[in-house]
Motif scaffolding. Structure first.
Motif, short mmCIF file in Angstrom:
data_model
loop_
_atom_site.label_atom_id
_atom_site.label_comp_id
_atom_site.label_asym_id
_atom_site.label_seq_id
_atom_site.Cartn_x
_atom_site.Cartn_y
_atom_site.Cartn_z
N ARG A 163 0.81 -1.22 0.00
CA ARG A 163 0.00 0.00 0.00
C ARG A 163 0.85 1.27 0.00
O ARG A 163 0.34 2.35 -0.29
N GLU A 164 2.12 1.16 0.31
CA GLU A 164 2.98 2.34 0.32
C GLU A 164 3.47 2.70 -1.08
O GLU A 164 3.45 3.85 -1.49
N VAL A 165 3.94 1.70 -1.82
CA VAL A 165 4.56 1.94 -3.12
C VAL A 165 3.66 1.50 -4.27
O VAL A 165 3.72 2.05 -5.36
N GLY A 166 2.82 0.50 -4.04
CA GLY A 166 1.99 -0.07 -5.09
C GLY A 166 2.52 -1.42 -5.51
O GLY A 166 3.67 -1.77 -5.25
N GLY A 167 1.69 -2.19 -6.14
CA GLY A 167 2.08 -3.52 -6.57
C GLY A 167 1.79 -4.55 -5.49
O GLY A 167 1.21 -4.24 -4.44
N PHE A 168 2.22 -5.76 -5.76
CA PHE A 168 1.92 -6.89 -4.89
C PHE A 168 3.17 -7.72 -4.64
O PHE A 168 3.96 -7.97 -5.55
N PHE A 169 3.35 -8.14 -3.38
CA PHE A 169 4.44 -9.02 -3.00
C PHE A 169 4.03 -10.47 -3.21
O PHE A 169 2.85 -10.79 -3.36
N ALA A 184 -8.54 1.37 -7.89
CA ALA A 184 -7.48 2.13 -7.20
C ALA A 184 -6.24 1.25 -6.98
O ALA A 184 -5.11 1.72 -7.16
N ALA A 185 -6.44 0.00 -6.61
CA ALA A 185 -5.29 -0.91 -6.42
C ALA A 185 -4.57 -1.14 -7.73
O ALA A 185 -3.33 -1.19 -7.78
N ALA A 186 -5.32 -1.27 -8.81
CA ALA A 186 -4.70 -1.45 -10.13
C ALA A 186 -3.93 -0.20 -10.53
O ALA A 186 -2.81 -0.29 -11.06
N GLU A 187 -4.50 0.96 -10.27
CA GLU A 187 -3.82 2.22 -10.60
C GLU A 187 -2.52 2.36 -9.81
O GLU A 187 -1.49 2.77 -10.37
N ARG A 188 -2.53 2.01 -8.54
CA ARG A 188 -1.30 2.06 -7.73
C ARG A 188 -0.24 1.12 -8.31
O ARG A 188 0.95 1.45 -8.34
N THR A 189 -0.67 -0.04 -8.78
CA THR A 189 0.26 -0.99 -9.37
C THR A 189 0.86 -0.43 -10.65
O THR A 189 2.08 -0.51 -10.86
N LEU A 190 0.03 0.14 -11.51
CA LEU A 190 0.54 0.72 -12.76
C LEU A 190 1.52 1.86 -12.47
O LEU A 190 2.57 1.97 -13.11
N LYS A 191 1.21 2.70 -11.50
CA LYS A 191 2.11 3.81 -11.14
C LYS A 191 3.43 3.30 -10.56
O LYS A 191 4.48 3.87 -10.82
N ALA A 192 3.36 2.21 -9.78
CA ALA A 192 4.57 1.68 -9.16
C ALA A 192 5.58 1.21 -10.20
O ALA A 192 6.79 1.26 -9.97
N PHE A 193 5.08 0.76 -11.33
CA PHE A 193 5.97 0.19 -12.35
C PHE A 193 6.03 1.04 -13.61
O PHE A 193 6.44 0.57 -14.67
#
Length: 173
Positions: free
Chosen positions: A4-10, A56-65
């Protein structure tokens, strides 16, 4: 396993035993990366269900990468597909009607190429409430299979019957 800090999934949960590193898969290889597929699926589910937290979770993932997509696009083809889907426009295709005629319409849709779309059909009585918003107010017209073409839950006039639906799908392609 969302970051939740940077985006994406571990690969592992926050409460997992301490590891040297907590990896996040982003580069595609012979199969798409976990983060690329997560972004793609969250976008599709969010568009279909109208649930903003998935988008929103998908957007954070796209922004992270984003820097990977910019500098090494060939390393993340599936993430680029997710980005294209995110940028839209995305259509929601909703099929209602009796089982076999509606299933025939679904097969017709699957045979064609309609990128950036989500598709839903309720074949019978038992169903998940998660998609109630997509089906609200949508009924079969005159007992015929009926197609609703929507964008952001705003729908065009429904199209009923096999041949009119075929023409409408050709117009979308």
């Amino acid at each position: 396993f969302e970051d939740r800090e940077v985006g994406g999934f571990f690969y592992t949960a926050a409460g997992h035993e301490q590891l040297i590193s907590r990896p996040k898969d982003v580069q595609d290889s012979s199969v798409p990366s976990g983060n690329s597929m997560a972004a793609t699926l969250l976008l599709r589910l969010g568009k279909l269900s109208g649930r903003g937290e998935y988008l929103a979770a998908a957007e954070r993932t796209l922004k992270a990468f984003a820097s990977l997509l910019e500098k090494h696009p060939a390393a993340a083809g599936q993430m680029l597909i997710a980005l294209d889907f995110y940028l839209g426009p995305t259509r929601e295709l909703i099929v209602v009607g009796d089982a076999e005629p509606a299933a025939e319409i679904m097969r017709q849709i699957y045979r064609g190429y309609l990128p950036n779309r989500v598709l839903a059909r309720r074949p019978g009585a038992g169903h998940s409430a998660a998609l109630d918003g997509a089906f609200r107010g949508k009924t079969a017209i005159d007992g015929q299979p009926t197609l609703y073409v929507c964008q952001d839950f705003v729908c065009q006039q429904p199209v009923a019957g096999r041949e009119p639906i075929r023409r409408a799908l050709n117009d979308l392609a």
